[in-house]
Motif scaffolding. Sequence first.
Motif, PDB file in Angstrom:
ATOM      1  N   PHE A  76       0.816  -1.216   0.000  1.00  0.00           N
ATOM      2  CA  PHE A  76       0.000   0.000   0.000  1.00  0.00           C
ATOM      3  C   PHE A  76       0.853   1.271   0.000  1.00  0.00           C
ATOM      4  N   PHE A  77       2.078   1.197   0.509  1.00  0.00           N
ATOM      5  CA  PHE A  77       2.916   2.392   0.607  1.00  0.00           C
ATOM      6  C   PHE A  77       3.388   2.881  -0.757  1.00  0.00           C
ATOM      7  N   THR A  78       3.452   1.974  -1.738  1.00  0.00           N
ATOM      8  CA  THR A  78       3.920   2.381  -3.073  1.00  0.00           C
ATOM      9  C   THR A  78       2.802   2.336  -4.107  1.00  0.00           C
ATOM     10  N   ALA A  79       1.556   2.145  -3.659  1.00  0.00           N
ATOM     11  CA  ALA A  79       0.441   1.943  -4.588  1.00  0.00           C
ATOM     12  C   ALA A  79      -0.190   3.261  -5.019  1.00  0.00           C
ATOM     13  N   THR A  80      -0.612   3.296  -6.270  1.00  0.00           N
ATOM     14  CA  THR A  80      -1.400   4.414  -6.807  1.00  0.00           C
ATOM     15  C   THR A  80      -2.471   3.839  -7.726  1.00  0.00           C
ATOM     16  N   PRO A  81      -3.661   4.483  -7.782  1.00  0.00           N
ATOM     17  CA  PRO A  81      -4.724   3.981  -8.655  1.00  0.00           C
ATOM     18  C   PRO A  81      -4.669   4.622 -10.038  1.00  0.00           C
ATOM     19  N   ASP A  82      -5.222   3.925 -11.025  1.00  0.00           N
ATOM     20  CA  ASP A  82      -5.402   4.509 -12.350  1.00  0.00           C
ATOM     21  C   ASP A  82      -6.552   3.795 -13.042  1.00  0.00           C
ATOM     22  N   THR A  83      -6.892   4.262 -14.235  1.00  0.00           N
ATOM     23  CA  THR A  83      -8.039   3.701 -14.964  1.00  0.00           C
ATOM     24  C   THR A  83      -7.616   3.049 -16.283  1.00  0.00           C
ATOM     25  N   ASN A  84      -6.368   2.637 -16.393  1.00  0.00           N
ATOM     26  CA  ASN A  84      -5.892   2.016 -17.633  1.00  0.00           C
ATOM     27  C   ASN A  84      -6.678   0.741 -17.950  1.00  0.00           C
ATOM     28  N   THR A  85      -6.990   0.558 -19.209  1.00  0.00           N
ATOM     29  CA  THR A  85      -7.672  -0.667 -19.647  1.00  0.00           C
ATOM     30  C   THR A  85      -6.824  -1.475 -20.626  1.00  0.00           C
ATOM     31  N   ASN A  86      -5.625  -1.005 -20.894  1.00  0.00           N
ATOM     32  CA  ASN A  86      -4.771  -1.729 -21.842  1.00  0.00           C
ATOM     33  C   ASN A  86      -3.567  -2.362 -21.155  1.00  0.00           C
ATOM     34  N   LEU A  87      -3.567  -2.353 -19.827  1.00  0.00           N
ATOM     35  CA  LEU A  87      -2.481  -2.969 -19.070  1.00  0.00           C
ATOM     36  C   LEU A  87      -3.013  -4.205 -18.364  1.00  0.00           C
ATOM     37  N   GLY A  88      -2.214  -5.229 -18.299  1.00  0.00           N
ATOM     38  CA  GLY A  88      -2.656  -6.445 -17.623  1.00  0.00           C
ATOM     39  C   GLY A  88      -1.510  -7.411 -17.453  1.00  0.00           C
ATOM     40  N   VAL A  89      -1.847  -8.679 -17.337  1.00  0.00           N
ATOM     41  CA  VAL A  89      -0.854  -9.732 -17.150  1.00  0.00           C
ATOM     42  C   VAL A  89      -0.903 -10.664 -18.355  1.00  0.00           C
ATOM     43  N   THR A  90       0.249 -10.890 -18.941  1.00  0.00           N
ATOM     44  CA  THR A  90       0.367 -11.770 -20.102  1.00  0.00           C
ATOM     45  C   THR A  90       0.912 -13.117 -19.643  1.00  0.00           C
ATOM     46  N   PHE A  91       0.291 -14.194 -20.121  1.00  0.00           N
ATOM     47  CA  PHE A  91       0.752 -15.514 -19.702  1.00  0.00           C
ATOM     48  C   PHE A  91       0.529 -16.534 -20.804  1.00  0.00           C
ATOM     49  N   ARG A  92       1.134 -17.683 -20.609  1.00  0.00           N
ATOM     50  CA  ARG A  92       0.984 -18.804 -21.530  1.00  0.00           C
ATOM     51  C   ARG A  92       0.515 -20.013 -20.726  1.00  0.00           C
ATOM     52  N   ALA A  93      -0.447 -20.752 -21.254  1.00  0.00           N
ATOM     53  CA  ALA A  93      -0.949 -21.968 -20.600  1.00  0.00           C
ATOM     54  C   ALA A  93      -0.458 -23.178 -21.380  1.00  0.00           C
ATOM     55  N   PHE A  94       0.011 -24.187 -20.652  1.00  0.00           N
ATOM     56  CA  PHE A  94       0.548 -25.382 -21.295  1.00  0.00           C
ATOM     57  C   PHE A  94      -0.441 -26.539 -21.301  1.00  0.00           C
ATOM     58  N   ASP A  95      -1.519 -26.395 -20.556  1.00  0.00           N
ATOM     59  CA  ASP A  95      -2.564 -27.408 -20.544  1.00  0.00           C
ATOM     60  C   ASP A  95      -3.837 -26.755 -20.026  1.00  0.00           C
ATOM     61  N   SER A  96      -4.934 -27.487 -20.077  1.00  0.00           N
ATOM     62  CA  SER A  96      -6.201 -26.931 -19.617  1.00  0.00           C
ATOM     63  C   SER A  96      -6.130 -26.611 -18.128  1.00  0.00           C
ATOM     64  N   LEU A  97      -6.677 -25.456 -17.754  1.00  0.00           N
ATOM     65  CA  LEU A  97      -6.682 -25.043 -16.361  1.00  0.00           C
ATOM     66  C   LEU A  97      -7.881 -24.132 -16.122  1.00  0.00           C
ATOM     67  N   VAL A  98      -8.103 -23.823 -14.847  1.00  0.00           N
ATOM     68  CA  VAL A  98      -9.145 -22.874 -14.472  1.00  0.00           C
ATOM     69  C   VAL A  98      -8.501 -21.784 -13.623  1.00  0.00           C
ATOM     70  N   LEU A  99      -8.678 -20.534 -14.035  1.00  0.00           N
ATOM     71  CA  LEU A  99      -8.244 -19.399 -13.228  1.00  0.00           C
ATOM     72  C   LEU A  99      -9.387 -19.091 -12.268  1.00  0.00           C
ATOM     73  N   ASN A 100      -9.283 -19.649 -11.058  1.00  0.00           N
ATOM     74  CA  ASN A 100     -10.386 -19.552 -10.099  1.00  0.00           C
ATOM     75  C   ASN A 100     -10.612 -18.128  -9.610  1.00  0.00           C
ATOM     76  N   SER A 101      -9.540 -17.477  -9.161  1.00  0.00           N
ATOM     77  CA  SER A 101      -9.724 -16.153  -8.566  1.00  0.00           C
ATOM     78  C   SER A 101      -8.444 -15.344  -8.652  1.00  0.00           C
ATOM     79  N   VAL A 102      -8.603 -14.022  -8.547  1.00  0.00           N
ATOM     80  CA  VAL A 102      -7.484 -13.095  -8.410  1.00  0.00           C
ATOM     81  C   VAL A 102      -7.862 -12.081  -7.329  1.00  0.00           C
ATOM     82  N   LYS A 103      -6.863 -11.374  -6.840  1.00  0.00           N
ATOM     83  CA  LYS A 103      -7.096 -10.346  -5.831  1.00  0.00           C
ATOM     84  C   LYS A 103      -6.842  -8.981  -6.462  1.00  0.00           C
TER      85      LYS A 103
END
Length: 353
Positions: A76-103
């Motif tokens: 929280f000490f280094t956090a700032t909010p913004d409204t960007n919609t083109n930023l995220g997390v890029t990943f590769r999946a090697f088999d079927s999975l379920v992304l249950n939740s994120v925080k």
Amino acid sequence: MNYTADSIDNLGISLRTFSKINLDTVFIYPTVANKPYQIALMHKAANNTYSVMDTYNGVTLNNHYIASVEKKDMNFFTATPDTNTNLGVTFRAFDSLVLNSVKIYPSQIGVPFQIDLKRNGTVVNSYTGLTDSTTQVVNLNFGVYPPDSNSIYNLVFASNPLINRDAYAANTSTIKYVPGVIRILNDTAQGKHNYFYDWKVAAYNYTEPVPVNFLIPRDTAADAYKIVFTDNPGAKRDLGTTTSLTVPDGLTINTSTDQGYYNYFYNWKVRTNYFKFYSPAEALTLFGDASKIYIDYPDTANSQNVMDYTYCSKMFTYLQTVRMRNTLKNNVAFRDNLVSTSNLAFTGALDAW
């Protein structure tokens, strides 16, 4: 891997044998947990019809697991909010999975938001909700079913209501790679982490050893035996071509395929009274040579070896000699000098008698 999953019975692997063998174990890739199945050893008769010689009945394992991926908490000490919609997390999946939740860490309460999952730039799943706390677990339940391991996925906000993200800091405890399941490729921009923390990823450990323990007599006729599912639990099989593997004086495995896919049974563990068959990885570990996939063991049933408890310790097995030779070659306490050419010459061991 490029694979299909089906419940077809009586597709399998054919083989012939040049001595009596034990097929101890095969590996299968089930897609459903807790489902009964049957594997059969079948023998070809003179009229070219097959009859069942032996069967193994089992139930697919409930080996579903959840892995925690990505940075666990926001600073929280280094956090700032913004409204960007083109930023995220890029990943590769090697088999079927379920992304249950994120925080996520909203800066406002009661504001709508939308999270999208994209594959190669195309939206394949979406979640809409309202922010309800400054630390919020979002139950996405996104299924990820990659057509291949080269597909690139992005988790992004399609509608971002001032979500916080903190300054990026290298953290060795952050898991970004689960072998055979998922790899995070990029999760930062402008020196900050991109919104999504503490992923809960559910997957199946698809490979399952099956101790079939089939005793297979000698029969050199072409395709004398088949290993098949007679009750298929919905097993995976990958793209493959028909090949043949021969172990001299042991067996020939004809790798059967159907519609271009390999038929279900992987990584066989085979032994006889005269040789043992190893995988390339095992051969590399044991003998330092990945091509040494079978070893002639005239003393496989050697009960007089020094590690047996018959009180008649007179001989050594092949692997006991391998272990001793490797120990002598080890440089711990200069042990390898004992059998070096210079030491043998210095001590007179090479002198004529």
